[in-house]
Design a protein around this motif. Sequence first.
Motif, mmCIF file in Angstrom:
data_model
loop_
_atom_site.group_PDB
_atom_site.id
_atom_site.type_symbol
_atom_site.label_atom_id
_atom_site.label_comp_id
_atom_site.label_asym_id
_atom_site.label_seq_id
_atom_site.Cartn_x
_atom_site.Cartn_y
_atom_site.Cartn_z
ATOM 1 N N SER C 135 0.874 -1.173 0.000
ATOM 2 C CA SER C 135 0.000 0.000 0.000
ATOM 3 C C SER C 135 0.907 1.217 0.000
ATOM 4 O O SER C 135 1.948 1.210 0.633
ATOM 5 C CB SER C 135 -0.882 -0.018 1.242
ATOM 6 N N SER C 136 0.510 2.244 -0.719
ATOM 7 C CA SER C 136 1.429 3.378 -0.827
ATOM 8 C C SER C 136 1.690 3.999 0.533
ATOM 9 O O SER C 136 2.792 4.445 0.816
ATOM 10 C CB SER C 136 0.896 4.412 -1.806
ATOM 11 N N PHE C 137 0.664 4.001 1.383
ATOM 12 C CA PHE C 137 0.879 4.567 2.710
ATOM 13 C C PHE C 137 1.891 3.733 3.500
ATOM 14 O O PHE C 137 2.782 4.258 4.152
ATOM 15 C CB PHE C 137 -0.442 4.630 3.478
ATOM 16 N N SER C 138 1.717 2.403 3.408
ATOM 17 C CA SER C 138 2.623 1.525 4.146
ATOM 18 C C SER C 138 4.046 1.677 3.636
ATOM 19 O O SER C 138 4.996 1.721 4.418
ATOM 20 C CB SER C 138 2.206 0.068 3.979
ATOM 21 N N ILE C 139 4.177 1.751 2.321
ATOM 22 C CA ILE C 139 5.523 1.849 1.761
ATOM 23 C C ILE C 139 6.180 3.139 2.206
ATOM 24 O O ILE C 139 7.320 3.143 2.687
ATOM 25 C CB ILE C 139 5.469 1.735 0.222
ATOM 26 N N ILE C 140 5.431 4.238 2.099
ATOM 27 C CA ILE C 140 6.007 5.507 2.555
ATOM 28 C C ILE C 140 6.379 5.401 4.024
ATOM 29 O O ILE C 140 7.457 5.804 4.449
ATOM 30 C CB ILE C 140 5.026 6.663 2.322
ATOM 31 N N GLU C 216 -0.422 10.133 11.387
ATOM 32 C CA GLU C 216 -1.805 9.809 11.066
ATOM 33 C C GLU C 216 -2.374 10.690 9.967
ATOM 34 O O GLU C 216 -2.995 10.212 9.027
ATOM 35 C CB GLU C 216 -2.635 9.965 12.340
ATOM 36 N N THR C 217 -2.140 12.000 10.064
ATOM 37 C CA THR C 217 -2.779 12.886 9.114
ATOM 38 C C THR C 217 -2.100 12.866 7.756
ATOM 39 O O THR C 217 -2.643 13.359 6.793
ATOM 40 C CB THR C 217 -2.776 14.318 9.653
ATOM 41 N N GLU C 218 -0.876 12.302 7.699
ATOM 42 C CA GLU C 218 -0.200 12.290 6.406
ATOM 43 C C GLU C 218 -0.375 10.952 5.706
ATOM 44 O O GLU C 218 -0.773 10.882 4.542
ATOM 45 C CB GLU C 218 1.299 12.578 6.596
ATOM 46 N N ILE C 219 -0.042 9.866 6.435
ATOM 47 C CA ILE C 219 -0.048 8.568 5.776
ATOM 48 C C ILE C 219 -0.864 7.540 6.549
ATOM 49 O O ILE C 219 -0.469 6.385 6.699
ATOM 50 C CB ILE C 219 1.396 8.075 5.548
ATOM 51 N N VAL C 220 -2.014 8.015 7.047
ATOM 52 C CA VAL C 220 -2.970 7.147 7.747
ATOM 53 C C VAL C 220 -2.296 6.477 8.940
ATOM 54 O O VAL C 220 -2.008 7.156 9.915
ATOM 55 C CB VAL C 220 -3.584 6.131 6.780
ATOM 56 N N ALA C 221 -2.000 5.178 8.880
ATOM 57 C CA ALA C 221 -1.326 4.555 10.022
ATOM 58 C C ALA C 221 0.081 4.129 9.643
ATOM 59 O O ALA C 221 0.669 3.273 10.285
ATOM 60 C CB ALA C 221 -2.130 3.373 10.519
ATOM 61 N N HIS D 15 -9.309 9.929 3.934
ATOM 62 C CA HIS D 15 -7.970 10.143 4.443
ATOM 63 C C HIS D 15 -8.072 10.894 5.768
ATOM 64 O O HIS D 15 -8.879 11.798 5.904
ATOM 65 C CB HIS D 15 -7.152 10.967 3.444
ATOM 66 N N PRO D 16 -7.251 10.506 6.727
ATOM 67 C CA PRO D 16 -7.382 11.138 8.045
ATOM 68 C C PRO D 16 -7.140 12.638 8.048
ATOM 69 O O PRO D 16 -7.672 13.337 8.891
ATOM 70 C CB PRO D 16 -6.309 10.438 8.883
ATOM 71 N N ALA D 17 -6.364 13.128 7.112
ATOM 72 C CA ALA D 17 -6.112 14.565 7.114
ATOM 73 C C ALA D 17 -7.284 15.324 6.544
ATOM 74 O O ALA D 17 -7.393 16.518 6.707
ATOM 75 C CB ALA D 17 -4.864 14.881 6.308
ATOM 76 N N LEU D 18 -8.142 14.624 5.837
ATOM 77 C CA LEU D 18 -9.305 15.267 5.256
ATOM 78 C C LEU D 18 -10.501 14.913 6.109
ATOM 79 O O LEU D 18 -10.867 13.759 6.217
ATOM 80 C CB LEU D 18 -9.528 14.775 3.829
ATOM 81 N N LYS D 19 -11.064 15.912 6.719
ATOM 82 C CA LYS D 19 -12.205 15.624 7.579
ATOM 83 C C LYS D 19 -13.441 15.354 6.731
ATOM 84 O O LYS D 19 -14.434 14.860 7.214
ATOM 85 C CB LYS D 19 -12.459 16.783 8.529
#
Lengths: 114, 512, 321, 393, 161
Positions: C135-140, C216-221, D15-19
């Motif tokens: 997943s792109s988030f996981s990879i980042i 969290e706000t950038e790449i979820v978890a 996405h968490p940054a987007l409410k």
Amino acid sequence: MAIIKEAIKQLLSRPVTLKYPFERVAPPEGFRGRPVWDMRRCIGCGLCSKICPSGAIEIIGKGKEAKIKYYVDRCMFCGQCAESCPRNAIAMTSEFELANYSREKMLYEYEREF
Amino acid sequence: MKASRDLIAYNDLKRLIIDPGFCNLCGACEAACPIHALRVEKNKLEYVHDCSEYVEFCPICYDVCPFSEALLLETLSFVTDAPKRRESIGYYRKIVLAQAVDSKLRELSHSGGVVTALLIHAIKKGFVDSAIVSESEEEVPIKVKPAISLVPDDLLSAVDYKYFPSSVAKAFGKAVHEYGKAKIAFVGTPCHVRAIRKLEAWEHKIVESLKIVIGLICLWSFSFPKLTEFLKRKYNVKAGEIQRIDLNKEYKILTKNGKVVSVSLPEVEAHILDICKMCEDFTSELADISVGGAHPLKDWSIVIIRTEIGERLFESAVKANVIRVKNIEERAEVFTHFVEMGLIKKNAAIQEIERRRKKGRAIPPAFARLLELVPSEISLLSSLTAEQVMTRKVMTVKPQTTVEELLTIMTKHHHMGYPVVNEKGKLIGIVTFEDIAKVPTEKRKKTLIKEIAHKKLVTAYPEDSAMEIYEKMNKHKIGRILIVDKKDPQKILGIITKTDIIHTLRWPMKTK
Amino acid sequence: MLQETLTLLFQLLIFPGAAFLILLAFISEWVDRKVVARIQSRFGPLYTGPSGVLQPIADFLKLLSKEDITPDGVEKPIFTISPIIYFSLSLTALFLIPILSETALVNFEGDLIFLIFISTLITITVFLAGYSSASSFSIIGSIRSALQMLGYEIPLSLAFIGPALAAGTLSLSGIVKWQISHGIWTVFLQPLGFGVILICFLAELEFVPFDIPEAETEIVAGWRTEFSGRKLALLKLGRDLELLLASALTTSLYLGGAQPVSFVPPALTFLIKIFFVVFLFSLFRALFARFRIDQMISGMWKHLIPLAILQILLIILNVGR
Amino acid sequence: MGYGSIVKVPFGPQHPALKEPENFTFEIDGDIIVNVKPRIGYNHRGIEKAMEARTYIQNIYLAERICGICSDAHTTCYCQAIEELLNVEVPSRAKYIRTVIAELERIHSHSLWVGIAAHEIGFDTLFMHLWRDRETVMDILEFVSGNRVHYAMNTIGGVRRDITDEMIPKINSGLNFLEKKIKHYINTISNEPTILKRTVNVGVLKPKDAVELCAVGPTLRASGVKNDVRKDDPYAAYDEVPFNVITNDGCDVFARIIVRCEEMLESIRIIRYALEHMPSGMTRVRVPLVVPPGESVSRVEAPRGELIHYAKSNGTSKPERYKVRSPTLANIPALCKMLMGQHVADIPIVLAGIDPCFACMDRVAIIDLKTGEKKVFNFEVFRRHIQKCYRKH
Amino acid sequence: MLSEDEILEKMKNFLGNAILEANVPRTRRIFIKIKSETLKEVVSFLSNELGVKHLSTITGLDLGEEIELIYHFAYKGSIEISLRLTIPKKAPKITSIVDLIPGATLYEREVHDLLGVIFEGHPDLSRLVLPEEWPKGLYPLRKENSVEELRKITQKSKGES
């Protein structure tokens, strides 16, 4: 570093969170909660049903035979019905815990007693 | 009665009130309309938009109209707790003469200044937070417009005689809807008072803000456009120039630049509103307090206190030394004049209604309703006997009493008719205010009652049904019937007046 | 023989072994959550157990019962095995910490090197776990985690070496013993090193301001985005163990470890100390905003490594020995 | 950095940054953004079309629900447009009350935003503290209007509730508390090194670009452009209340935070002035429910910037066309500009920097919930659908 | 800062026959009707001569046979100049002003989506607000589509996919 001071202060003082179902804040006067109908005052003009922006009020019949069906799940608590009612038959209560699991229970019916 | 009502009341209102020209622009319908579909603007009631788009069934505007037949008996309930009731005065607690202590107020109002003094007192005490009154328009002083007064000073601009209709009921609605006032004093003429009482009887939510109703004593109102046009045509007096119209016996028009124009009664009478010609209510019978000029006494007003709330306000004003009172018995001539005017209005109204009915012209449903009973009322009256309805304590007079003496009694007790009873307690006749009024003032001292009393009596027996008695009254066009013993027709058992009948009609409401 | 084996097994599995350590890990998570919550003027865990102390266990059990989803396109073997490795690595490392007394359950000369090795391995596992998720988030997240390791690894190792140099041993138990026998905690001798180790552990633990790999706000978890159910439960537990490991290591290296104070048993002093360290971590975590990865690495290299080297130099110059 | 190969990273709709759900596709070279493609519309509710099917009274509440945060700005704008069509002058007391509510809303919106910004950069403590203190203004609003979010204060012709003299001390004590707190937060934010590191020189928008890309509100003002509808095109009581237009020459996210914080202080001053100088009299005028034909343009400075409504009536009880342009849409081109050349890690804070309110922005699509009939995914079906996506066969 | 009348006068002087109709309904509001082919000329006049850079929004209206576009410009943030023009509904084409006012991008795309107006010269007229599966050629804000019909159509197309 004002934040450290604030953090230590908070650490030593009581949290502001309220343990909701056990601790409650009474809604202020004039709070717009669930509207209730006083059928003794209702003349069945149907204005509330026609003016309701979200179609939460249904009126069955006209005039003295009228019956009110109120769907709380559609209601947005604007209070326009209470404002428009010419006879103060509708009052906004401070009741706000209205969630329910079934849609049928979200329907309030008001009928005349006589 | 008429056929069943329309679902949308405006249709009835238009057909029965507006089209025949009975609307006096009080604006009660505008105040009451929940969807703002009616608007009084420029001497006309405007129907702004089709209300049937919003409501399926709505009786409001017709019900609250002072000239519709709806809720007439219900409106009475606001004053019926008063201990006394008299023909042409209505229910009341007491009648006094009063004047404002402040002479400036008296000067401004050309009379006792009682209403203004009362309102100023009420606002100062926080008893009310605003008052609905009529005030003169700046450009045309005689044209009045409703005003919502908030501070005592505002009220000073509003004191004057009012001879033109003004939309005070509309102003009441405005005060509630737009100013958000919660304690309002309402001042109006009898028809306005009836409108506001109808709103109250209808339980309209805006009357929750009503605190007190002060009624003005009213003979007639003029049609503003008609009268001003007439004055301009005949006397070349422009509407804007007129400062004041004085209609106390001599009819004078005072203009701004000091000119005085005298006019004759028939001249101005022609411009009285149709509806006023048919109105019987002289003393604002539904108000909490009724106030009127105490002619011929200058600087005094006659005050009729009807309800508890009115009494409380009045007493507190007296206590605070805002108002000075005088017992009305001291000035019998004031009372005589007052009652006379009332009778003139009432008789003129009855005549006018008769005339219109003969010609087949429309009659305001309210007045028609007062003359006709509905079936339920007929059956109620038929089921009651005269004994149940009648007043037992009857005040009688002796044949040797002089007219003047009788007037004093009248001023004290406010009854309008007295059976004449001789020393043996035998009924020999009846004397009413109308009979006395016919006697010229200078002869009143010498004339004895027996000379003017009616000897031919219309009487009834206690066993008769109330309905029969009511029909008898209508047949003979009289306001009271004596109830006598069947065995001894000269022994008085009681008296029934029209007021008693109306009072009786309210019985079912009371028990409910 | 049998009794010995049983005792060893009991020690390994129950007390002070696996079960005890896991319990302790859950409690440290609770302490962390509670402290952060109170700083933010919230209650934190509240209803499960007294003051919500059982909440981490409840969360763990709940996650175990959840559906375990393996997304399309993941490297299945790595994806499956990495949570187990992650969890067991932290647990293994904890056996090397002297908890009950000054000697650990497992101890040998040079176990400090082994601990450094394990902490690196943990990061590599994290990297692999994230990278295998596709997943792109996981990879980042995993790339960031690896990058971050570049930043904190060297100062962390240097901070490990400080006490070792002072005590003249590469065994953790030895360092503790040295502190007890000398009657002074290393923290007073090498305050710089203590600061460095705290900051590096914050980074290792991915706590704010270094929670870059899981922002969290950038790449979820972050690298954990795709894990669920049992795997996520193990990851969470592994992280709690990591927190415990970090605080236990800090305690042993700088705060005197399991030290008997008059009649108080050494285990108790040790527990008090590790919770204090957890408290410190939580406090820091609540007081900062997150750095960006480039800011973090350059900051580490520019400021932290020189500080760590300075500390070593000072020790060599016989200051803080 | 830069690796020469460009990777596409989707950002949203979830996405968490987007409410709120919205999608941005970033083209990333290494860690640097080289291109942004916004794709809005995930929040389309068809409000403009729905408004054509409802009466003017009902539309007040529909307009209110365009946005949860700036609900009052939308109703003010709506009511002004309709009042202009009706040719009705709103009583001055009502104008003052509108001003008070609008400024209270601005405080609530800005403090919400500063909290979110703190959260976006991982500073949850500041976020929690700010939102805790934000409760004060929410309580004031609830106390005054009867609801925390949808105040329903405005109506065509005035306001529905009065602010009585008894309410004023309570409002004032809340304001005093807020003033103290906001000053504390300004101090915290401008002294906290990690915040400065993440916000200074991040998301730079030069004044020239800001003007060219038609940016509005605090975004524009943080680029040093003095532009405020309250000053330039006064509505409500803003022509009578003295206040400063806050600007900052920083042009970056930090400047946006400071502008918003200082605007809160300014709002408190405005509210105090308005409460003190509130004229007595009417709070509303009664208006007919049918609007004469005509058209009007109404502008309001919402917390996020210039809000513009266009109304056209055809003489019936329902509008012919109603157009809403919320400030977020106006700021999207500027946002794309700001994001260019930023690090991936800065996306959330730069995105949050314009205080996006996507629900406002997207009001126009079509599925409406009027009758309560809508297609709902059965939970079981939905679950299977998800599983299918995840698990290949 | 020019007053409303001065702006109007200036525009009339410079643009003369491009302006069909102009009125000032109240202070700070100007409505100007222009010929649709002169849009670019007028906008460049506004932006170069008057310094109007801020486009508040573009409103599209369905007038039945024609589509009306209203460009709301803000002069110095204060005076709202609304340029209106009509284009035939059968061939709804107008030149794009993105090159003059870069901020118009999204507004033009929005109008394109909801009313089907084609802005010639716009760099990217892809879907902005409507979902990808929205039927082609169906424009929700056109008057021929009522809310009920649109709901029916969209549910049907959803069911098919």
